[in-house]
Design an enzyme around this catalytic site. Structure first.
Site, PDB file in Angstrom:
ATOM      1  N   SER A   3       4.567  21.304   1.699  1.00 39.26           N
ATOM      2  CA  SER A   3       3.894  22.483   1.139  1.00 39.26           C
ATOM      3  C   SER A   3       4.873  23.646   1.180  1.00 39.26           C
ATOM      4  O   SER A   3       5.751  23.701   2.056  1.00 39.26           O
ATOM      5  CB  SER A   3       2.672  22.828   1.987  1.00 39.26           C
ATOM      6  OG  SER A   3       2.199  24.119   1.657  1.00 39.26           O
TER       7      SER A   3
ATOM      8  N   TYR B  54      -1.239  23.614  10.044  1.00 39.23           N
ATOM      9  CA  TYR B  54      -0.959  22.973   8.746  1.00 39.23           C
ATOM     10  C   TYR B  54       0.524  23.109   8.411  1.00 39.23           C
ATOM     11  O   TYR B  54       1.189  22.126   8.054  1.00 39.23           O
ATOM     12  CB  TYR B  54      -1.822  23.616   7.658  1.00 39.23           C
ATOM     13  CG  TYR B  54      -1.545  23.099   6.261  1.00 39.23           C
ATOM     14  CD1 TYR B  54      -1.898  21.805   5.895  1.00 39.23           C
ATOM     15  CD2 TYR B  54      -0.924  23.900   5.307  1.00 39.23           C
ATOM     16  CE1 TYR B  54      -1.637  21.330   4.602  1.00 39.23           C
ATOM     17  CE2 TYR B  54      -0.674  23.440   4.025  1.00 39.23           C
ATOM     18  CZ  TYR B  54      -1.033  22.152   3.680  1.00 39.23           C
ATOM     19  OH  TYR B  54      -0.774  21.684   2.408  1.00 39.23           O
TER      20      TYR B  54
HETATM   21  N1  LIG Z   1      -3.596  22.221  -3.303  1.00 37.64           N
HETATM   22  C1  LIG Z   1      -2.576  22.938  -2.849  1.00 37.64           C
HETATM   23  O1  LIG Z   1      -2.493  24.166  -3.064  1.00 37.64           O
HETATM   24  C2  LIG Z   1      -1.477  22.302  -2.065  1.00 37.64           C
HETATM   25  C3  LIG Z   1      -0.364  23.097  -1.744  1.00 37.64           C
HETATM   26  C4  LIG Z   1       0.670  22.547  -1.014  1.00 37.64           C
HETATM   27  C5  LIG Z   1       0.612  21.223  -0.609  1.00 37.64           C
HETATM   28  N2  LIG Z   1      -0.476  20.469  -0.919  1.00 37.64           N
HETATM   29  C6  LIG Z   1      -0.489  19.078  -0.472  1.00 37.64           C
HETATM   30  O2  LIG Z   1      -0.662  18.232  -1.587  1.00 37.64           O
HETATM   31  C7  LIG Z   1      -1.425  17.087  -1.189  1.00 37.64           C
HETATM   32  C8  LIG Z   1      -2.660  16.958  -2.081  1.00 37.64           C
HETATM   33  O3  LIG Z   1      -3.428  18.142  -1.940  1.00 37.64           O
HETATM   34  P1  LIG Z   1      -4.762  18.393  -2.798  1.00 37.64           P
HETATM   35  O4  LIG Z   1      -4.914  19.846  -2.932  1.00 37.64           O
HETATM   36  O5  LIG Z   1      -4.763  17.514  -3.986  1.00 37.64           O
HETATM   37  O6  LIG Z   1      -5.852  17.886  -1.736  1.00 37.64           O
HETATM   38  P2  LIG Z   1      -7.394  17.488  -1.951  1.00 37.64           P
HETATM   39  O7  LIG Z   1      -7.883  17.876  -3.274  1.00 37.64           O
HETATM   40  O8  LIG Z   1      -8.101  17.981  -0.741  1.00 37.64           O
HETATM   41  O9  LIG Z   1      -7.336  15.866  -1.894  1.00 37.64           O
HETATM   42  C9  LIG Z   1      -6.940  15.257  -0.702  1.00 37.64           C
HETATM   43  C10 LIG Z   1      -6.798  13.775  -0.951  1.00 37.64           C
HETATM   44  O10 LIG Z   1      -6.307  13.169   0.248  1.00 37.64           O
HETATM   45  C11 LIG Z   1      -7.166  12.103   0.605  1.00 37.64           C
HETATM   46  N3  LIG Z   1      -7.148  11.960   2.065  1.00 37.64           N
HETATM   47  C12 LIG Z   1      -7.338  12.936   2.993  1.00 37.64           C
HETATM   48  N4  LIG Z   1      -7.233  12.425   4.227  1.00 37.64           N
HETATM   49  C13 LIG Z   1      -6.979  11.095   4.076  1.00 37.64           C
HETATM   50  C14 LIG Z   1      -6.755  10.032   4.969  1.00 37.64           C
HETATM   51  N5  LIG Z   1      -6.767  10.211   6.307  1.00 37.64           N
HETATM   52  N6  LIG Z   1      -6.514   8.791   4.469  1.00 37.64           N
HETATM   53  C15 LIG Z   1      -6.489   8.591   3.138  1.00 37.64           C
HETATM   54  N7  LIG Z   1      -6.682   9.559   2.234  1.00 37.64           N
HETATM   55  C16 LIG Z   1      -6.926  10.797   2.701  1.00 37.64           C
HETATM   56  C17 LIG Z   1      -8.518  12.447   0.015  1.00 37.64           C
HETATM   57  O11 LIG Z   1      -9.264  11.255  -0.143  1.00 37.64           O
HETATM   58  P3  LIG Z   1     -10.882  11.217  -0.275  1.00 37.64           P
HETATM   59  O12 LIG Z   1     -11.306  12.438  -1.029  1.00 37.64           O
HETATM   60  O13 LIG Z   1     -11.120   9.939  -1.021  1.00 37.64           O
HETATM   61  O14 LIG Z   1     -11.412  11.208   1.111  1.00 37.64           O
HETATM   62  C18 LIG Z   1      -8.099  13.080  -1.308  1.00 37.64           C
HETATM   63  O15 LIG Z   1      -7.806  12.068  -2.250  1.00 37.64           O
HETATM   64  C19 LIG Z   1      -1.767  17.278   0.280  1.00 37.64           C
HETATM   65  O16 LIG Z   1      -0.800  16.612   1.065  1.00 37.64           O
HETATM   66  C20 LIG Z   1      -1.634  18.782   0.476  1.00 37.64           C
HETATM   67  O17 LIG Z   1      -1.353  19.136   1.803  1.00 37.64           O
HETATM   68  C21 LIG Z   1      -1.521  20.979  -1.642  1.00 37.64           C
END
Ligand SMILES: NC(=O)c1ccc[n+]([C@@H]2O[C@H](COP(=O)([O-])OP(=O)(O)OC[C@H]3O[C@@H](n4cnc5c(N)ncnc54)[C@H](OP(=O)(O)O)[C@@H]3O)[C@@H](O)[C@H]2O)c1
Length: 252
Positions: free
Chosen positions: A148, A161
């Site tokens: 991130s 985080y």
């Molecule tokens: N959105 C942002 O602004 C942002 C910024 C920087 C970095 N990131 C990173 O990018 C990645 C995706 O973020 P996002 O915003 O798309 O998140 P999100 O919408 O909250 O989706 C999270 C995903 O991770 C899965 N997940 C969570 N815990 C899990 C576990 N223990 N085992 C297997 N699957 C798991 C969830 O599965 P289920 O829903 O099926 O449970 C879901 O598919 C993450 O690593 C996040 O830290 C995001």
């Protein structure tokens, strides 16, 4: 269904994407599908959402299947990989996108919060890499981990985080050194704020401010990140390893 296109042809590739039921992971999985790759869509609880992603990918003419598991459990990581290998024979590209985020003042952090972040974000990535590595081509394997922008530009309340995502950047750098001689690359994608369920609360509270400090003048979308992951798996990225790519519309 969002129409997906890709500049790359990855027709012979097998790609496993964790966190692919929604948000960034779903966009990444669909973009790999649009590039012609076979995709394992890994989720933890969102079966319907994961199946919808599979359907979208199948509609573009390639193969995909949904596989459930908690990446924070080593036995689940092994089972996810085993099911993918059983279905597609190998794993060319591993994308570790599953993640959790909760912002809390440091005085209110506790062991549960620490474990939730480090179990999924850090150990989950480690467990998936350990399980997938024996099935990856060497040379040729690609590992793409999600960190991130908050790893290097933390904000108040993001300490746990940010620390977990900083660990991902360092882990990826170290593994790039270790796997380089085998011809396997390891890179990190570090998004800024992207509109997903993970950021719904933040965007509601501070969306306008975030938009105002973003040089490209809007809030990032999952598709803004998806193409970067596909690029890192493409032949054009063969000389990139151990790098972290901040994808934030110019905020940093
Ligand atoms: N959105 C942002 O602004 C942002 C910024 C920087 C970095 N990131 C990173 O990018 C990645 C995706 O973020 P996002 O915003 O798309 O998140 P999100 O919408 O909250 O989706 C999270 C995903 O991770 C899965 N997940 C969570 N815990 C899990 C576990 N223990 N085992 C297997 N699957 C798991 C969830 O599965 P289920 O829903 O099926 O449970 C879901 O598919 C993450 O690593 C996040 O830290 C995001």
């Amino acid at each position: 269904m969002t129409e997906q296109t890709s500049s790359y042809a990855l027709n012979d590739k097998v790609v496993l994407v964790t966190g692919a039921s929604r948000g960034i992971g779903a966009a990444v999985a669909k973009r790999f599908g649009a590039a012609g790759a076979k995709v394992a869509v890994v989720y933890r609880s969102g079966a319907d959402a994961a199946n919808a992603v599979v359907k979208d990918i199948a509609a573009t003419g390639t193969e995909a299947f949904a596989v459930a598991g908690d990446v924070a459990k080593a036995e689940d990581a092994k089972a996810i990989v085993a099911k993918t290998v059983e279905r597609f024979g190998r794993i060319d590209v591993l994308v570790n996108c599953a993640g959790v985020a909760e912002y809390r003042p440091f005085e209110k952090t506790d062991l549960d919060l620490f474990r939730a972040h480090f179990d999924t974000n850090v150990f989950g990535t480690i467990a998936m890499i350990q399980a997938a590595l024996p099935h990856m081509p060497a040379p040729g394997g690609r590992i793409i981990n999600f960190s991130s922008a908050l790893a290097t530009r933390p904000i108040p309340t993001s300490s746990i985080y940010s620390a977990s995502k900083g660990a991902i950047t360092t882990l990826s750098h170290a593994l790039a050194k270790e796997f380089g001689p085998r011809g396997i690359t390891v890179n990190t994608v570090a998004p800024g704020v992207i509109e997903t369920e993970m950021t719904a609360k933040i965007l509601k509270e501070r969306g306008e401010g975030i938009k105002a400090m973003t040089p490209l003048g809007r809030i990032g979308q999952p598709d803004d990140v998806a193409g970067v992951a596909v690029f890192l798996a493409s032949p054009d990225a063969g000389w990139l390893t151990g790098r972290a790519f901040i994808v934030d519309g110019g905020v940093s």
